[in-house]
Design an enzyme around this catalytic site. Structure first.
Site, PDB file in Angstrom:
ATOM      1  N   GLU A 147       0.797  -1.225   0.000  1.00 49.27           N
ATOM      2  CA  GLU A 147       0.000   0.000   0.000  1.00 49.27           C
ATOM      3  C   GLU A 147       0.829   1.273   0.000  1.00 49.27           C
ATOM      4  O   GLU A 147       0.379   2.315  -0.465  1.00 49.27           O
ATOM      5  CB  GLU A 147      -0.949   0.028   1.206  1.00 49.27           C
ATOM      6  CG  GLU A 147      -1.937  -1.119   1.260  1.00 49.27           C
ATOM      7  CD  GLU A 147      -2.818  -1.210   0.019  1.00 49.27           C
ATOM      8  OE1 GLU A 147      -2.924  -0.200  -0.715  1.00 49.27           O
ATOM      9  OE2 GLU A 147      -3.378  -2.285  -0.231  1.00 49.27           O
ATOM     10  N   GLU A 194      -8.738   2.488  -4.154  1.00 50.31           N
ATOM     11  CA  GLU A 194      -8.163   3.782  -3.856  1.00 50.31           C
ATOM     12  C   GLU A 194      -7.616   3.785  -2.433  1.00 50.31           C
ATOM     13  O   GLU A 194      -8.322   3.440  -1.498  1.00 50.31           O
ATOM     14  CB  GLU A 194      -9.233   4.868  -3.918  1.00 50.31           C
ATOM     15  CG  GLU A 194      -9.880   5.044  -5.264  1.00 50.31           C
ATOM     16  CD  GLU A 194     -11.120   5.916  -5.104  1.00 50.31           C
ATOM     17  OE1 GLU A 194     -10.983   7.048  -4.602  1.00 50.31           O
ATOM     18  OE2 GLU A 194     -12.209   5.455  -5.458  1.00 50.31           O
TER      19      GLU A 194
END
Lengths: 294, 294
Positions: free
Chosen positions: B89, B138
């Site tokens: 991430e 997202e």
DNA sequence: ACAAAAGTGTTAAACTTACACCCATGC
DNA sequence: GCATGGGTGTAAGTTTAACACTTTTGT
């Protein structure tokens, strides 16, 4: 189609069973303070830190000693599983019971992929009713000794590594279990990490030597903050009792006057007295539940 | 037959698959300190505590925001799984990453029996390279606000119950997520326990409001002890930077002179200077890796 | 010049550390 | 009486808290 409907459809068709899953065990390090009988009528009995272990009746590690524990059931949380195990082994249902750490090393259990969510439990030794549980396993209190045997520091560029070798001894009558555990702290500019490794283990099952070492370090680091010390004592206790609990866990002597000043706000004096000892009787105290920060 | 042989036989015939097993997820609360742009050339930019969340692309909780996480693979420890997720991430591979707590409430995940081993990660906001990961989710930094909204104390016989209502707000541009979490402390003579309950949750998936609340309390309680504050900063920083990290996490102003004295031993002065600001330039410091207790 | 932040010095209060001393009991 | 633990006081040293003040830069 509404979002709720879609979500429902998704969940109905979702099958989690296609992924491989581990088993979850809960292991509990149950500590108590027990007193040794003292032949000298004047002297106070020696208090010792004890840990409850169970002799394994079956494979693997048959006849070796392990922390009480068991597998998590689909109807309970890990806390409930730990409380259930604690109750089974000691018949104590109200105790300090706290999540500690998840151990997930590959190969930690020869039976397969098994994670351990470990707990620490503190109970008043007098209240525990330890007996062989229904599966005929022997449950026994072992005296704990956990000492630093060697420490070394390594200075690298941008990194310091501290290795500490601890020796753990667990004694009950003429039985003695032993483990050597290395604690490794790595401190760099960007992160620090701490890991434990079992170097030697005699008589202890699985990686339980490591879990026990972790629990003892945890105890030492947390005894001052919260009210953990009280959980090892009965409702009424003398200030000397309380001080000895600190001394046993910190493995360090404390000055009486200073200790009393420090914990003054955490206890309430009662009008009861400890009698029958070969010296001046001491006042009994109980814990002050009302402590500002907690 | 030897014991080794018997143990081997046992393990060969042992099938762990007959018991029902849960899935294990690891969820990470990734925090960083980010600066807001400041129009006044003299003023320092405002620092804010931020948390990384990911918009869920699929069911359940589609389009809601969740902590980065994933399922544990049979080839890794929970620490490795957390490090893998963090790297995916943020592209950060060296960071403060620490086990926090296991959440195992029944029904916490509508997909089935899923436990979460939660982690807390602290990273230098500058270093993070946050982008949509391969699964097109997202990933976004949300500004964190976590305040006590109501506190009540209940005195029973032999027991005190303290209930605290916290309001959690997570903001990014014009998006705002919210959760109300009640913390319940129960303190009696024999044990004390603390539990969290979600009263309201807007925009947050699963029980993640609870995990976030837990993480924020954990941060506040541990920022003073270890070197956690340094992990939120780059290698070289000003003492004001460091002080602001403390202030943001403790949500409390500190006096400059006193703060500097307190952390003097934990930092090393360098000969570098911060330049270009509309005021006297400040010295840059780096952390002192050599701290006695850790 | 001046706003903003960097950085230092001073004092009182609080807490810690170490040690000395007296008290009360059962045998 | 006396060994043992119960219990308190005091002084030195250290840390914390609050506040006041000086210094240095970019515009």
């Amino acid at each position: 189609m509404s979002t709720e409907k879609k979500e429902k459809d998704f969940l109905n068709s979702y099958s989690i069973s296609k992924y491989e899953k581990p088993s979850i065990a809960t292991d509990i390090a149950i500590f108590s303070i027990l007193e040794e009988v003292e032949e000298n009528y004047r002297k106070l009995p020696q208090k010792k830190l004890n840990l409850l272990l169970i002799r394994r009746g079956g494979y693997p590690y048959k006849d070796m000693w392990a922390l009480p524990g068991g597998f998590l059931e689909p109807t309970e949380t890990v806390e409930e599983a730990a409380a259930r195990e604690l109750k089974e082994e000691t018949n104590v249902s109200e105790a300090h019971l706290e999540q500690m750490h998840v151990f997930s090393d590959l190969g930690r259990d020869p039976r397969g992929w098994i994670l351990s969510t470990s707990f620490i439990a503190l109970i008043d030794g007098q209240k525990a009713d330890v007996k062989s549980s229904d599966d005929a396993a022997e449950a026994t209190w072992f005296q704990v000794s956990f000492k630093l045997a060697k420490a070394e520091k390594e200075y690298n560029e941008d990194k310091i590594i501290v290795k500490s070798l601890y020796k753990l001894y667990l004694k009950h009558q003429d039985m003695e279990l032993m483990a050597e555990i290395e604690e490794r702290k790595e401190i760099s500019n960007y992160h620090e990490q701490i890991s434990y490794q079992i170097l030697k283990s005699e008589g202890l099952a699985f990686d339980h030597g490591k879990i026990i070492a972790y629990a003892l370090q945890y105890l030492r680091q947390h005894i001052e903050n919260a009210h953990m010390a009280f959980d090892l004592l009965p409702e009424y206790f003398t200030l000397t009792d309380l001080q000895q609990v600190y001394e046993i866990i910190l493995d360090k002597e404390l000055l009486v006057a200073n200790f009393r000043r420090k914990i003054a706000g955490r206890v309430i004096e009662t009008n009861k007295n400890q009698e029958g000892a070969g010296h001046r009787p001491s006042k009994l105290y109980k814990r002050n539940l009302e402590v500002d920060n907690l």
